[in-house]
Design an enzyme around this catalytic site. Sequence first.
Site, mmCIF file in Angstrom:
data_model
loop_
_atom_site.group_PDB
_atom_site.id
_atom_site.type_symbol
_atom_site.label_atom_id
_atom_site.label_comp_id
_atom_site.label_asym_id
_atom_site.label_seq_id
_atom_site.Cartn_x
_atom_site.Cartn_y
_atom_site.Cartn_z
ATOM 1 N N CYS A 1 52.385 54.322 69.672
ATOM 2 C CA CYS A 1 52.141 55.511 70.507
ATOM 3 C C CYS A 1 51.320 56.560 69.766
ATOM 4 C CB CYS A 1 53.464 56.141 70.918
ATOM 5 S SG CYS A 1 54.599 55.030 71.706
HETATM 6 N N1 SAJ Z 1 56.057 60.373 61.509
HETATM 7 C C1 SAJ Z 1 55.671 61.245 60.493
HETATM 8 N N2 SAJ Z 1 56.145 62.529 60.512
HETATM 9 C C2 SAJ Z 1 56.966 62.976 61.511
HETATM 10 C C3 SAJ Z 1 57.337 62.071 62.537
HETATM 11 C C4 SAJ Z 1 56.881 60.782 62.515
HETATM 12 O O1 SAJ Z 1 54.928 60.872 59.592
HETATM 13 O O2 SAJ Z 1 57.377 64.135 61.468
HETATM 14 C C5 SAJ Z 1 55.545 59.017 61.496
HETATM 15 C C6 SAJ Z 1 56.633 57.971 61.505
HETATM 16 O O3 SAJ Z 1 56.993 57.629 60.182
HETATM 17 C C7 SAJ Z 1 55.964 56.807 62.225
HETATM 18 C C8 SAJ Z 1 55.022 57.488 63.192
HETATM 19 O O4 SAJ Z 1 54.831 58.824 62.703
HETATM 20 O O5 SAJ Z 1 55.223 56.005 61.343
HETATM 21 C C9 SAJ Z 1 55.545 57.548 64.611
HETATM 22 O O6 SAJ Z 1 56.838 58.035 64.521
HETATM 23 P P1 SAJ Z 1 57.637 58.517 65.851
HETATM 24 O O7 SAJ Z 1 58.930 59.102 65.399
HETATM 25 O O8 SAJ Z 1 56.751 59.325 66.691
HETATM 26 O O9 SAJ Z 1 58.027 57.147 66.529
HETATM 27 P P2 SAJ Z 1 57.378 56.384 67.744
HETATM 28 O O10 SAJ Z 1 56.025 55.886 67.435
HETATM 29 O O11 SAJ Z 1 58.399 55.399 68.164
HETATM 30 O O12 SAJ Z 1 57.191 57.503 68.828
HETATM 31 C C10 SAJ Z 1 58.040 57.534 69.916
HETATM 32 C C11 SAJ Z 1 57.218 58.208 70.968
HETATM 33 N N3 SAJ Z 1 57.829 57.938 72.231
HETATM 34 C C12 SAJ Z 1 57.032 57.617 73.270
HETATM 35 O O13 SAJ Z 1 55.822 57.607 73.195
HETATM 36 C C13 SAJ Z 1 57.716 57.291 74.527
HETATM 37 C C14 SAJ Z 1 57.107 59.693 70.716
HETATM 38 O O14 SAJ Z 1 56.616 60.335 71.905
HETATM 39 C C15 SAJ Z 1 58.426 60.306 70.372
HETATM 40 O O15 SAJ Z 1 58.213 61.682 70.068
HETATM 41 C C16 SAJ Z 1 58.982 59.604 69.164
HETATM 42 O O16 SAJ Z 1 59.215 58.238 69.560
HETATM 43 C C17 SAJ Z 1 60.275 60.237 68.710
HETATM 44 O O17 SAJ Z 1 60.482 61.435 69.022
HETATM 45 O O18 SAJ Z 1 61.008 59.572 68.005
#
Ligand code: SAJ
Length: 429
Positions: free
Chosen positions: A263
């Site tokens: 995403c």
């Molecule tokens: N990450 C960072 N710093 C942060 C948060 C995440 O480096 O502060 C990195 C994570 O390590 C990862 C990537 O970004 O590699 C994505 O992390 P994520 O927590 O956003 O996880 P996702 O990809 O599963 O994102 C999903 C998304 N959900 C949908 O698109 C329906 C996102 O919108 C959500 O915000 C996220 O989950 C969530 O909140 O956990």
Amino acid sequence: MTSNETKTVAVIGLGYVGLPLAVRAQERGYNVIGLDIDSKKIESLKRGENFLKDPYVQENFPKYPISLTSNPEDISSADIHIICVPTPIDEKRQPDLTPVIGASEMVAKYTKKGALVVLESTVNPYVSEEIVKPIFEKAGFTVGTDIYISHCPERINPGDPKWDVTNIPRVVGSFDAKGLEISLAFYRSIVDAEIRPMKHIREAEAVKILENSFRNVNIAFVNEIARSFDKLGIDVKDVIDGAATKPFAFMKHYPSCGVGGHCIPVDPYYLVERAKESGFNHEFLKLAISTNEGMPAYTVERLQDALNEMTLPMKDTVVGVLGLAYKANIDDQRESPAFEIIDHLKEHQCTVLTFDPHVLDLSSEKSLEEILEKSDALVIATDHSAFKDVLTPELLKKHNIKAIVDGKNCLDRDLFLQEKSFVYKGIGR
Ligand code: SAJ
């Protein structure tokens, strides 16, 4: 659209979005047909082998069995078709809508007049009107008369123990009032949360892109701050947690070795590319994307600095990469920064070993003990509990580790800094 009697729902694409949705619709009394072109996946599901680590699916897949098929003819009786296929980017990082086009053409070929088609896959504004709608018109349908098309962007967060298909609020947009009305009725019957109608289908498409671009940009911001604080000798995690004590107008994000997943690193590209076609250049969004994409290389630079402090070269140093998944405690490796880190380490002629307890089939080593024993230095690429709850300064010293880069800032920095037998570096700390 049949009235009163049980409606039939066909879910096209049974991945981490489609399967929970299909089970939930069955639970709420619909007659659900789950279709996936991967017949092996269908056979595996028929054997009750559930490949998802989705708590809702684990519990309810056996209770509310859905009919499963890989034969598109089986969806012709459906009143509602929901398309939940991937929307990846290609190697040139351009949006790849092939799965959406394929699924739309299949539904257009086999559906019946009066049906509702909902696209849940994440797409940029205009995909529904420029790609999906023409496919149904070409098949002889008139949108708003004998077929209805809506967009309800998926919001599944893999591995989330609290938010799932039953309780995540959704937005829905359509081309016409009737399409919106049918869509709202369906989603309000399966989701126990707000289902917000959008002005038009474009606005619904734009919501998801905005949500995830917002997250991408905020992560990029703290990644730049982290690189600055590494020069200034400031602990960025302490500063972010300090700022987070402000109860309003601040939302914490953390720097790391990179942004992975299906995403956050992907969705902003959809907007950048489509806006460019309409003459707008997303300079700021592109800068954020490239800032995040630079983090794997920066992580390897941090290792080089750490090895320099130990007067060790990168060349031929054995570096253990801990973690291949893109986020903690799941096995999904899509767009994971770990693989870019591995490439950069190899470019520096390091010998690279890997271990991820959730991705053993791709790990070169089969245990944490083994990779610690064989490595001279470590890079934590994923903050799995199996690492952050186990690694201690004593353990690293025992295995003669000379340098560690904590790519997810998941260890107790001050504790590791006290041990002088190795150099600890985080990202922004
Ligand atoms: N990450 C960072 N710093 C942060 C948060 C995440 O480096 O502060 C990195 C994570 O390590 C990862 C990537 O970004 O590699 C994505 O992390 P994520 O927590 O956003 O996880 P996702 O990809 O599963 O994102 C999903 C998304 N959900 C949908 O698109 C329906 C996102 O919108 C959500 O915000 C996220 O989950 C969530 O909140 O956990």
